[in-house]
Design a protein around this motif. Structure first.
Motif, PDB file in Angstrom:
ATOM      1  N   LYS B  77       0.816  -1.214   0.000  1.00  0.00           N
ATOM      2  CA  LYS B  77       0.000   0.000   0.000  1.00  0.00           C
ATOM      3  C   LYS B  77       0.853   1.269   0.000  1.00  0.00           C
ATOM      4  O   LYS B  77       0.426   2.315  -0.466  1.00  0.00           O
ATOM      5  N   PHE B  81       5.679  -2.895  -5.287  1.00  0.00           N
ATOM      6  CA  PHE B  81       4.988  -3.939  -6.045  1.00  0.00           C
ATOM      7  C   PHE B  81       5.982  -5.010  -6.447  1.00  0.00           C
ATOM      8  O   PHE B  81       7.078  -4.717  -6.929  1.00  0.00           O
ATOM      9  N   SER B 102      -8.081  -5.182  -4.118  1.00  0.00           N
ATOM     10  CA  SER B 102      -6.722  -4.670  -4.052  1.00  0.00           C
ATOM     11  C   SER B 102      -6.670  -3.152  -4.295  1.00  0.00           C
ATOM     12  O   SER B 102      -6.078  -2.402  -3.511  1.00  0.00           O
ATOM     13  N   HIS B 106      -5.766  -0.038  -1.563  1.00  0.00           N
ATOM     14  CA  HIS B 106      -4.800   1.035  -1.838  1.00  0.00           C
ATOM     15  C   HIS B 106      -5.448   2.410  -1.668  1.00  0.00           C
ATOM     16  O   HIS B 106      -4.853   3.327  -1.114  1.00  0.00           O
ATOM     17  N   GLN B 158      -1.717  -5.830 -13.282  1.00  0.00           N
ATOM     18  CA  GLN B 158      -1.935  -5.488 -11.864  1.00  0.00           C
ATOM     19  C   GLN B 158      -1.076  -4.286 -11.474  1.00  0.00           C
ATOM     20  O   GLN B 158      -1.506  -3.406 -10.738  1.00  0.00           O
ATOM     21  N   LEU B 162      -2.361  -0.716  -9.957  1.00  0.00           N
ATOM     22  CA  LEU B 162      -1.993  -0.277  -8.603  1.00  0.00           C
ATOM     23  C   LEU B 162      -1.038   0.915  -8.603  1.00  0.00           C
ATOM     24  O   LEU B 162      -0.831   1.543  -7.569  1.00  0.00           O
TER      25      LEU B 162
END
Lengths: 454, 249
Positions: B77, B81, B102, B106, B158, B162
């Motif tokens: 968070k 990654f 997810s 975040h 992903q 993110l």
């Protein structure tokens, strides 16, 4: 040893004497169809008595301790002083069902009348229907159960007076599911004996949801038997949600007999409860019939859940598929024993079975025992069982995406159950069970309805 | 962005990382190369918070915080990654639900409202278009039954969703054909900006033709034994790792 045997005898005698002392009360108000079986059944029960570990079919579940406790037995319908229709609200918003209530194994006298049922469909209490329409009952009742060598089934036959009855005539498709709410409610410990009978005529279709609940915190023991007859080309779904208090123990035997080209789906979700034993016997007695048999349980504390299945492929060209999954937390114990029997000449049988289990603690315990008896040569059969823990690699993967450990575990446990949940063929019920399972796994589920009758 | 000082880690009494030092500044792309067993994947795992390593020692500072004080999910968070070398298959968890949970975790961490279903789908569509991904992957369970290439593309997807500050891509090129490699590299390049850093862990120089590193480090026996510019990767490709091994001895 002699002491142990003496104790067994004393226990069994308690139930046989109970029978003979109350024979008159048991017969009173009951149809001869039920009464004529009682004495034969109690003699049958006497032969083996309450199963303990010595009984091979009950090797993982000793029933004797729960039968040794003292219970109140109820031999006639007791009026319920409140209107359960007002008290009980199953809050499945989109689940449009016909609701039927039973209390302590008895068909509730003030059930709302089911209007809009298609012509010929009969839904009611077994006692009343057996008295008023014996022709609907006599060709079915005990036709499967009598063949069982399970003493608990015999005990039910000896004591049973009432339960849920349903008859759907040939070619009738009942669109709305019937929801049967089994409520246990008493100030003291009670013993209940419920006998259900469901008949699906040729080319008929129905869906039934059994919800087992307790409305009070007392100890209960239920010894239930359900017989289901699925005639040719019929399609039957039978779902069961077991969510009782943890002092409620039950032994449930379900028999399904399937005729040619019939289709059965049965799925049982066990959430809360004490000791629960579910016996499922399916006889594929007509060619091209198919059975899907699913079960899942989520246990913690001292819960004990034992699923015992017996699929008999009696005719050629039938298929069966079993998936049972258990998530066991704390000190809970689970068992799965699944037997597939392919009789001689039941060629082209395809029978599959799988049992997957996740143990969340070192003290949780799971026993699993597949058993294949194959007396035909052209068959496809398989079985598999796993007992494992939460996949640590998957857990780490999820956490690296910002999801905390507790949620990641929940996600994995829900996913584990999902394989069973997704097979539920009533969409609102599927969504609801999905939600119940999620709540159960979060430890937030006490009751699955907004009933406040404690 | 990331400062690693004297990082050590063992597995079952075997020292894997033996005093590793690395400094990554915002906007930089670092490549970490090395022979098999040199500790490359362990580095990615330790930085991401995987448990099960013994004798963890040294200092790792990420955006001014002690990384070891943070759980795996909190590192994520805060913007770290890890693109997995072997993405894990999770049957029964739909990709969409997984990503939504997810992304919203975040957002919650940043004090933002969770995305609604439609906002989330819109975001997903945008990122897919940016990466030229077909839309099938998100309809399935996480990585379940995905080909090697699909799994790696899914990692990049992903990452795009993110928007991490530091991405560690562990052998993201392994098992990819040239088309998949290009999609993966384009994805990494598309996300590149002066605020964002990338550590590319790789065995081969091939990926570095598409993702051009500012620095190349050679990891050998748990330490960075050589650092240089992008030309070091070419030198390694030409001479192999034996040259480094000899030099180290």
């Amino acid at each position: 040893m002699t002491q142990l045997i003496a104790k067994d005898i004393a226990l069994n005698e308690r139930y046989t004497s109970l029978f003979y002392e109350n024979k008159e009360a048991l017969e009173k108000g009951s149809s001869p169809i039920l009464n004529r079986m009682r004495e034969i059944a109690i003699k049958r029960f006497e032969k083996d008595g309450i199963p303990g570990f010595k009984n091979e079919n009950y090797k993982y579940t000793n029933l004797q301790p729960i039968f040794e406790k003292k219970y109140q037995h109820i031999f006639e319908y007791k009026r319920v002083e409140v209107d359960l229709n007002d008290v009980f609200r199953c809050d499945v918003p989109q689940l449009d069902t016909y609701v039927v209530l039973l209390v302590n194994g008895w068909y509730y006298a003030r059930n709302r009348e089911l209007t809009e049922l298609p012509d010929g469909v009969v839904v009611g209490g077994l006692q009343q229907v057996a008295n008023e329409h014996p022709e609907l009952v006599q060709d079915y009742l005990n036709r499967q159960a009598a063949l069982s060598d399970d003493p608990m089934v015999a005990l039910n036959t000896a004591f049973a007076k009432d339960g849920f009855f349903m008859f759907v005539p040939d070619n009738v498709h009942l669109e709305k599911p019937i929801q049967v709410i089994n409520l246990m409610r008493a100030e003291e410990s009670i013993f209940a004996t419920q006998r259900n009978l469901l008949v699906a005529g040729k080319n008929s279709q129905f869906k039934v949801v059994f919800c087992d609940h307790t409305l009070t915190q007392g100890e209960f023991l239920s010894n239930n038997v359900t017989e289901v007859f699925v005639e040719r080309d019929a399609v039957v779904d039978l779902y069961t949600v077991q969510n009782q208090n943890n002092q409620a123990n039950s032994v449930n035997a379900s028999f399904f007999k399937q005729e040619e080209n019939s289709n059965l789906l049965t799925s049982t979700a066990t959430l809360h409860g004490g000791l629960i034993r579910n016996n499922v016997k399916i006889t594929l007695d007509g060619e091209y019939s198919h059975a899907d048999v699913y079960g899942m349980s989520f246990t913690d504390k001292k819960q004990h859940v034992d699923n015992y299945t017996n699929i008999e492929h009696a005719k050629a060209n039938c298929t069966s598929n079993q998936v049972y999954k258990n998530v066991l937390d704390e000190d809970s114990v689970g068992a799965f024993a699944g037997r597939i029997h392919v009789v001689r000449d039941a060629q082209k049988t395809a029978a599959f079975q799988r049992n997957n289990n996740v143990l969340l603690t070192d003290s949780a315990k799971m026993n699993t025992k597949p058993q294949l008896i194959i007396d035909a040569d052209d068959v496809k059969c398989s079985h598999g069982a796993t007992i494992g823990q939460i996949d640590e690699e998957a857990l780490f993967y999820i956490r690296t995406r910002g999801i905390n450990e507790a949620d990641a575990r929940l996600m994995l446990m829900n996913a584990f159950a999902h394989e069973v949940i997704q097979e539920i063929r009533v969409e609102p019920l599927r969504d609801r069970i999905d939600e119940l399972v999620d709540k159960r796994l979060r430890g937030e589920l006490a009751r699955c309805h907004s009933c406040d009758m404690n | 962005m990331l400062t690693i000082k004297n990082l050590k880690a063992s597995v079952e009494d075997k020292e894997i990382l033996r005093g590793l030092n690395l400094d990554v500044k915002a906007g930089e792309v670092h490549a970490i190369m090395g022979p098999n067993g040199s500790g490359k994947s362990t580095l990615g795992n330790v930085l991401s918070g995987k448990e099960g390593y013994d004798d963890l020692d040294g200092e790792v500072e990420f955006l001014g915080e002690d990384l070891f004080e943070l759980a795996a999910e909190d590192r994520a968070k805060k913007g770290l990654f890890l693109g997995f070398q072997y993405p894990v298959e999770i049957p029964g968890v739909p990709m969409v639900n997984f990503l939504k949970a997810s992304v919203n975790e975040h957002r919650k961490f940043k004090g933002l409202e969770p995305l609604s279903a439609s906002e989330f789908l819109k975001l997903m569509r945008e990122k897919k278009e940016m990466l030229h991904l077909d839309s099938q992957l998100t309809n399935r369970s996480v990585n379940e039954g995905f080909s090697g290439g699909e799994k790696k593309k899914n990692e990049i997807f992903q990452m795009a969703m993110l928007e991490p500050k530091l991405a560690i891509l562990d052998e993201t090129d392994s098992g990819l054909d040239i088309d998949a490699l290009k999609i993966v590299a384009d994805g990494v390049n598309a996300l590149k900006n002066p605020e964002r850093s990338t550590i590319v862990i790789t065995h081969y120089q091939r990926l570095l033709e598409y993702i051009v590193p500012d620095f190349v480090h050679v990891l050998y026996q748990g330490q960075i034994v050589k650092s240089g510019g992008k030309e070091l990767a070419l030198e390694l490709e030409e001479k192999g790792y034996d040259w480094i091994k000899k030099e180290t001895v």
